[in-house]
Design a protein around this motif. Sequence first.
Motif, PDB file in Angstrom:
ATOM      1  N   LEU A  32       2.853   4.539  -8.012  1.00  0.00           N
ATOM      2  CA  LEU A  32       2.160   4.324  -7.627  1.00  0.00           C
ATOM      3  C   LEU A  32       0.742   4.676  -7.961  1.00  0.00           C
ATOM      4  O   LEU A  32       0.729   6.073  -8.517  1.00  0.00           O
ATOM      5  CB  LEU A  32       2.318   4.849  -6.409  1.00  0.00           C
ATOM      6  CG  LEU A  32       1.204   4.767  -5.381  1.00  0.00           C
ATOM      7  CD1 LEU A  32       0.802   3.157  -5.191  1.00  0.00           C
ATOM      8  CD2 LEU A  32       1.274   5.125  -4.045  1.00  0.00           C
ATOM      9  N   GLU A  50      -4.330   5.109  -4.186  1.00  0.00           N
ATOM     10  CA  GLU A  50      -3.786   5.355  -2.721  1.00  0.00           C
ATOM     11  C   GLU A  50      -4.574   4.449  -2.115  1.00  0.00           C
ATOM     12  O   GLU A  50      -4.862   4.769  -1.073  1.00  0.00           O
ATOM     13  CB  GLU A  50      -4.969   6.918  -2.452  1.00  0.00           C
ATOM     14  CG  GLU A  50      -4.920   7.937  -3.842  1.00  0.00           C
ATOM     15  CD  GLU A  50      -5.584   8.875  -3.296  1.00  0.00           C
ATOM     16  OE1 GLU A  50      -6.209   8.967  -2.052  1.00  0.00           O
ATOM     17  OE2 GLU A  50      -5.226   9.955  -3.848  1.00  0.00           O
ATOM     18  N   GLN A  70       0.574   2.649   0.275  1.00  0.00           N
ATOM     19  CA  GLN A  70       1.431   4.250  -0.078  1.00  0.00           C
ATOM     20  C   GLN A  70       2.709   4.479   0.896  1.00  0.00           C
ATOM     21  O   GLN A  70       3.638   4.879   0.884  1.00  0.00           O
ATOM     22  CB  GLN A  70      -0.099   5.120   0.762  1.00  0.00           C
ATOM     23  CG  GLN A  70      -1.125   5.454  -0.427  1.00  0.00           C
ATOM     24  CD  GLN A  70      -1.120   6.866   0.330  1.00  0.00           C
ATOM     25  OE1 GLN A  70      -1.686   6.989   0.929  1.00  0.00           O
ATOM     26  NE2 GLN A  70      -1.236   7.913  -1.378  1.00  0.00           N
ATOM     27  N   VAL A  86       5.732   2.667  -0.354  1.00  0.00           N
ATOM     28  CA  VAL A  86       6.534   3.703  -1.178  1.00  0.00           C
ATOM     29  C   VAL A  86       7.026   4.609  -0.739  1.00  0.00           C
ATOM     30  O   VAL A  86       8.739   4.801  -1.222  1.00  0.00           O
ATOM     31  CB  VAL A  86       5.308   4.386  -2.280  1.00  0.00           C
ATOM     32  CG1 VAL A  86       5.653   5.423  -3.193  1.00  0.00           C
ATOM     33  CG2 VAL A  86       4.982   3.067  -3.399  1.00  0.00           C
ATOM     34  N   ARG A  87       6.838   5.064   0.307  1.00  0.00           N
ATOM     35  CA  ARG A  87       7.397   6.688   1.285  1.00  0.00           C
ATOM     36  C   ARG A  87       8.648   5.820   1.944  1.00  0.00           C
ATOM     37  O   ARG A  87       9.621   6.343   1.321  1.00  0.00           O
ATOM     38  CB  ARG A  87       6.782   6.018   2.043  1.00  0.00           C
ATOM     39  CG  ARG A  87       5.749   7.607   1.637  1.00  0.00           C
ATOM     40  CD  ARG A  87       4.732   8.835   2.711  1.00  0.00           C
ATOM     41  NE  ARG A  87       4.168   8.293   4.150  1.00  0.00           N
ATOM     42  CZ  ARG A  87       2.920   6.859   4.074  1.00  0.00           C
ATOM     43  NH1 ARG A  87       2.316   7.969   3.187  1.00  0.00           N
ATOM     44  NH2 ARG A  87       2.622   7.009   4.865  1.00  0.00           N
ATOM     45  N   GLU A 102       9.878   9.060  -7.458  1.00  0.00           N
ATOM     46  CA  GLU A 102       7.962   8.784  -7.713  1.00  0.00           C
ATOM     47  C   GLU A 102       7.874   9.430  -8.656  1.00  0.00           C
ATOM     48  O   GLU A 102       7.460  10.752  -8.733  1.00  0.00           O
ATOM     49  CB  GLU A 102       7.827   9.427  -5.905  1.00  0.00           C
ATOM     50  CG  GLU A 102       8.802   8.601  -4.743  1.00  0.00           C
ATOM     51  CD  GLU A 102       8.400   8.477  -3.995  1.00  0.00           C
ATOM     52  OE1 GLU A 102       7.070   9.158  -3.860  1.00  0.00           O
ATOM     53  OE2 GLU A 102       8.991   8.082  -2.602  1.00  0.00           O
ATOM     54  N   HIS A 103       6.696   8.395  -9.203  1.00  0.00           N
ATOM     55  CA  HIS A 103       5.431   8.819  -9.849  1.00  0.00           C
ATOM     56  C   HIS A 103       4.214   7.936  -9.047  1.00  0.00           C
ATOM     57  O   HIS A 103       3.718   7.155  -9.406  1.00  0.00           O
ATOM     58  CB  HIS A 103       5.666   8.034 -11.364  1.00  0.00           C
ATOM     59  CG  HIS A 103       7.467   9.066 -12.372  1.00  0.00           C
ATOM     60  ND1 HIS A 103       7.286  10.351 -12.757  1.00  0.00           N
ATOM     61  CD2 HIS A 103       8.346   8.562 -11.817  1.00  0.00           C
ATOM     62  CE1 HIS A 103       8.400  10.630 -13.419  1.00  0.00           C
ATOM     63  NE2 HIS A 103       8.763   9.793 -12.806  1.00  0.00           N
ATOM     64  N   ARG A 104       3.131   9.375  -8.982  1.00  0.00           N
ATOM     65  CA  ARG A 104       2.019   8.955  -8.311  1.00  0.00           C
ATOM     66  C   ARG A 104       0.671   9.327  -9.268  1.00  0.00           C
ATOM     67  O   ARG A 104       0.834  10.559  -9.820  1.00  0.00           O
ATOM     68  CB  ARG A 104       1.774   9.374  -7.071  1.00  0.00           C
ATOM     69  CG  ARG A 104       2.541   9.410  -6.049  1.00  0.00           C
ATOM     70  CD  ARG A 104       2.662   9.980  -4.711  1.00  0.00           C
ATOM     71  NE  ARG A 104       3.716   9.763  -3.740  1.00  0.00           N
ATOM     72  CZ  ARG A 104       3.373   9.224  -2.661  1.00  0.00           C
ATOM     73  NH1 ARG A 104       2.034   8.577  -2.673  1.00  0.00           N
ATOM     74  NH2 ARG A 104       4.247   8.215  -1.880  1.00  0.00           N
TER      75      ARG A 104
END
Length: 291
Positions: free
Chosen positions: A39, A42, A47, A50-51, A66-68
């Motif tokens: 992701l 923001e 978001q 992805v959650r 996960e890669h933010r």
Amino acid sequence: MTAKLIDGKAFAAHLRARIGTEVAAMKAQGITPGLAVVLVGEDPASQVYVRSKGRMTREVGMNSLEHRLPADTPQADLLALIDRLNADPAVNGILVQLPLPRHMDEAAVINAIDPAKDVDGFHILNVGRLATGQKAMVPCTPLGCLMLLRAHLGDLSGKNALVIGRSNIVGKPMAQLLLRDSATVTVAHSRTANLPALCRQADIVVAAVGRARFVQGDWIKPGAVVIDVGINRTDDGLVGDVDFDSAAPVAGAITPVPGGVGPMTIACLLANTLTATARANGLPDPKGLTP
């Protein structure tokens, strides 16, 4: 006539349970499927999505990675991360959440993903393979629609199918999948002339045009199956691309919004990750999870 509701939420729950069983069998062989989701930025909707993906990935027993990244991440840094994920044997599926920030070239990012790990099915090689009838990773939403159609109708051979929408994500791959099942397919869009008349000839209508309540009930052939891909936020809440209240008394079956196609998308993402894992380890494709 009142249409039968096609319950995508229940179908997706059953599909996830089956995937969980398949994952457990793989783990018994020392193989744990891994899904990496990237992701950038923001965006609130992204978001939430992805959650949900992470939670459901873990629920079926897969590893969720996960890669933010910040919104101002240089494209070169994102491409470097994708290269590392491509080379990581613990990662079987890679998904870069769209949309990306404006300074990034979406096509370049998508096509940097290893096609074998492209569980979104957006890589140009997978698009070409699908179009030519070869083994491919298939976009999740059209795959979910196909599963719902097969479950309700069984054989799609010879059915007149109308796909309203020509996007790379839904419309075009949906048409390819219907063709592979020997349906007679017409692709239309918001500018198609005589669209209501085309609709009235269709045994199957897949609406993915992105306009709230665009398809009217008097466009629907009595007894047709209507798959509504649209998710539109209105003052009345979430509604689809089909005017449900006028279409439901005419159609033979219809997906509601919410609770129809939407839940199938993440379930099919997990199905694609399972398929990618099987292929990476020389195992047969899981039955019923691919076209």
